[in-house]
Motif scaffolding. Structure first.
Motif, mmCIF file in Angstrom:
data_model
loop_
_atom_site.group_PDB
_atom_site.id
_atom_site.type_symbol
_atom_site.label_atom_id
_atom_site.label_comp_id
_atom_site.label_asym_id
_atom_site.label_seq_id
_atom_site.Cartn_x
_atom_site.Cartn_y
_atom_site.Cartn_z
ATOM 1 N N PRO A 202 30.144 38.334 35.476
ATOM 2 C CA PRO A 202 29.925 38.311 36.926
ATOM 3 C C PRO A 202 30.452 39.584 37.591
ATOM 4 C CG PRO A 202 30.954 36.269 36.157
ATOM 5 C CD PRO A 202 31.016 37.250 35.018
ATOM 6 N N PHE A 203 29.796 40.019 38.672
ATOM 7 C CA PHE A 203 30.338 41.129 39.462
ATOM 8 C C PHE A 203 31.764 40.747 39.873
ATOM 9 C CE2 PHE A 203 27.100 44.322 41.138
ATOM 10 C CZ PHE A 203 26.203 44.101 40.105
ATOM 11 N N GLY A 204 32.679 41.691 39.784
ATOM 12 C CA GLY A 204 34.066 41.434 40.164
ATOM 13 C C GLY A 204 34.936 40.997 38.997
ATOM 14 N N LYS A 205 34.341 40.689 37.847
ATOM 15 C CA LYS A 205 35.126 40.234 36.685
ATOM 16 C C LYS A 205 35.160 41.309 35.600
ATOM 17 C CE LYS A 205 35.723 36.009 38.226
ATOM 18 N NZ LYS A 205 37.013 35.611 38.766
ATOM 19 N N GLY A 206 36.272 41.336 34.859
ATOM 20 C CA GLY A 206 36.397 42.287 33.757
ATOM 21 C C GLY A 206 36.370 43.724 34.271
ATOM 22 N N VAL B 246 23.938 48.803 42.868
ATOM 23 C CA VAL B 246 24.368 48.898 41.471
ATOM 24 C C VAL B 246 23.363 48.155 40.599
ATOM 25 C CG1 VAL B 246 26.151 48.294 39.786
ATOM 26 C CG2 VAL B 246 26.814 49.098 42.057
ATOM 27 N N ILE B 247 22.673 48.894 39.757
ATOM 28 C CA ILE B 247 21.668 48.245 38.901
ATOM 29 C C ILE B 247 22.227 47.955 37.508
ATOM 30 C CG2 ILE B 247 19.729 49.261 40.165
ATOM 31 C CD1 ILE B 247 19.388 51.117 37.677
ATOM 32 N N GLY B 248 23.408 48.475 37.247
ATOM 33 C CA GLY B 248 24.028 48.200 35.950
ATOM 34 C C GLY B 248 25.255 49.073 35.772
ATOM 35 N N ALA C 260 31.411 46.114 41.204
ATOM 36 C CA ALA C 260 31.700 45.664 42.574
ATOM 37 C C ALA C 260 32.257 46.811 43.423
ATOM 38 C CB ALA C 260 32.677 44.494 42.549
ATOM 39 N N ALA C 261 33.061 47.672 42.801
ATOM 40 C CA ALA C 261 33.692 48.781 43.537
ATOM 41 C C ALA C 261 32.771 49.993 43.645
ATOM 42 C CB ALA C 261 34.987 49.186 42.840
ATOM 43 N N LYS C 262 31.681 50.002 42.873
ATOM 44 C CA LYS C 262 30.770 51.151 42.804
ATOM 45 C C LYS C 262 31.521 52.418 42.412
ATOM 46 C CE LYS C 262 27.192 49.786 46.096
ATOM 47 N NZ LYS C 262 26.574 50.060 47.373
ATOM 48 N N GLU C 263 32.512 52.249 41.530
ATOM 49 C CA GLU C 263 33.321 53.393 41.100
ATOM 50 C C GLU C 263 33.609 53.315 39.612
ATOM 51 O OE1 GLU C 263 36.977 53.622 43.260
ATOM 52 O OE2 GLU C 263 35.927 54.150 45.118
ATOM 53 N N THR C 264 33.744 54.491 39.008
ATOM 54 C CA THR C 264 34.134 54.549 37.600
ATOM 55 C C THR C 264 35.540 53.992 37.436
ATOM 56 O OG1 THR C 264 32.808 56.528 37.268
ATOM 57 C CG2 THR C 264 34.561 56.115 35.660
ATOM 58 N N ILE C 265 35.725 53.189 36.377
ATOM 59 C CA ILE C 265 37.077 52.745 36.032
ATOM 60 C C ILE C 265 37.350 53.149 34.590
ATOM 61 C CG2 ILE C 265 38.639 50.793 35.717
ATOM 62 C CD1 ILE C 265 37.239 49.321 37.898
ATOM 63 N N THR D 25 14.712 41.196 41.840
ATOM 64 C CA THR D 25 14.958 40.369 43.019
ATOM 65 C C THR D 25 15.991 41.061 43.898
ATOM 66 O OG1 THR D 25 16.659 39.166 41.810
ATOM 67 C CG2 THR D 25 14.471 38.183 41.862
ATOM 68 N N GLU D 26 16.157 40.563 45.111
ATOM 69 C CA GLU D 26 17.188 41.100 45.994
ATOM 70 C C GLU D 26 18.563 40.806 45.384
ATOM 71 O OE1 GLU D 26 17.189 42.884 48.918
ATOM 72 O OE2 GLU D 26 15.108 43.155 48.302
ATOM 73 N N ALA D 27 19.509 41.741 45.536
ATOM 74 C CA ALA D 27 20.866 41.506 45.026
ATOM 75 C C ALA D 27 21.527 40.386 45.830
ATOM 76 C CB ALA D 27 21.681 42.779 45.126
ATOM 77 N N GLN D 28 22.201 39.476 45.148
ATOM 78 C CA GLN D 28 22.932 38.379 45.802
ATOM 79 C C GLN D 28 24.422 38.585 45.555
ATOM 80 O OE1 GLN D 28 21.215 35.811 47.269
ATOM 81 N NE2 GLN D 28 19.230 36.669 46.689
ATOM 82 N N ASP D 29 25.262 37.866 46.315
ATOM 83 C CA ASP D 29 26.704 37.910 46.029
ATOM 84 C C ASP D 29 26.981 37.377 44.626
ATOM 85 O OD1 ASP D 29 27.184 38.972 48.451
ATOM 86 O OD2 ASP D 29 27.810 37.108 49.412
ATOM 87 N N SER D 30 26.094 36.500 44.174
ATOM 88 C CA SER D 30 26.273 35.883 42.856
ATOM 89 C C SER D 30 25.682 36.726 41.726
ATOM 90 C CB SER D 30 25.602 34.510 42.845
ATOM 91 O OG SER D 30 24.213 34.688 43.124
ATOM 92 N N ASP D 31 25.313 37.981 42.032
ATOM 93 C CA ASP D 31 24.685 38.822 41.008
ATOM 94 C C ASP D 31 25.623 38.942 39.797
ATOM 95 O OD1 ASP D 31 22.616 40.258 39.969
ATOM 96 O OD2 ASP D 31 22.809 41.974 41.311
ATOM 97 N N ARG D 32 25.030 39.068 38.626
ATOM 98 C CA ARG D 32 25.825 39.157 37.412
ATOM 99 C C ARG D 32 25.292 40.287 36.556
ATOM 100 N NH1 ARG D 32 24.710 33.380 34.648
ATOM 101 N NH2 ARG D 32 22.502 33.863 34.643
ATOM 102 N N LEU D 33 26.142 40.756 35.666
ATOM 103 C CA LEU D 33 25.736 41.771 34.697
ATOM 104 C C LEU D 33 25.353 41.062 33.406
ATOM 105 C CD1 LEU D 33 28.688 44.250 35.305
ATOM 106 C CD2 LEU D 33 26.296 44.662 35.936
ATOM 107 N N LEU D 34 24.211 41.446 32.853
ATOM 108 C CA LEU D 34 23.756 40.867 31.591
ATOM 109 C C LEU D 34 23.691 41.968 30.534
ATOM 110 C CD1 LEU D 34 20.847 38.636 32.969
ATOM 111 C CD2 LEU D 34 23.238 38.008 32.619
#
Ligand code: SME
Length: 158
Positions: A77-81, A125-127, A88-93, A54-63
């Motif tokens: 959720p994107f932005g958590k952990g 970001v697909i995962g 969310a940042a599209k960057e390696t942490i 599906t199209e990515a939403q702001d509510s997208d989550r990682l499973l």
């Protein structure tokens, strides 16, 4: 600088000409878990929008996707952990000490350090690839270069 050329070649062989992405995610998790020292967990979280096409939403989550190691948290959720923040940042942490990353989600009490590399396809970001260790400071610049190379190679195969 550590020589990871053999590991990278093995990763390439596992991802190349693979008609089913989930198999590539599973085999790469196994390779990293078994061949990189001091790794307590290695695996992929996949964006819900990718899984459901599906199209990515702001509510997208990682499973939780294919992994090796102990059972882990299922939804991030994107932005958590660390995982959701990297997505969310599209960057390696790379987190040298999880105590110093306030939003860290502890799936395994023993985990001490972690690195997360987003998997990006067509700018989306697909995962993420997530690796944990029981050792503080396990993931340095060399591991970052290796794991980003694995993910860049994987992205080309998806
Ligand atoms: N520590 C991660 C959660 C996933 S587990 O490490 C497998 C995080 O903070 O996103």
């Amino acid at each position: 600088m550590k020589d990871f050329s053999e590991l990278l070649a093995k990763a390439k062989a596992l991802a190349e000409d693979n008609p089913w992405p989930i198999s590539a995610f599973a085999n790469l998790s196994s390779l990293i878990y078994n061949e990189l020292e001091d790794v307590s967990w290695a695996g992929f979280y996949l964006a819900e929008s990718y899984i459901k096409s599906t199209e990515a939403q702001d509510s997208d989550r990682l499973l939780l996707g294919p992994f090796c190691g102990k059972p882990a948290c299922i939804v991030i959720p994107f932005g958590k952990g660390v995982c959701g923040t990297a997505a969310a940042a599209k960057e390696t942490i790379a987190v040298k000490d999880i105590e110093l990353f306030p939003g860290h989600i502890a799936c395994d009490e023993g985990s001490r350090s972690e690195i997360v590399v987003p998997v990006i396809k067509a700018d989306k970001v697909i995962g993420v690839l997530d690796i944990d260790s029981y050792r503080t400071g396990r993931f340095g610049d060399d591991e970052k270069i290796l794991l980003e190379a694995v993910v860049r190679m994987l992205e080309k195969e998806l």
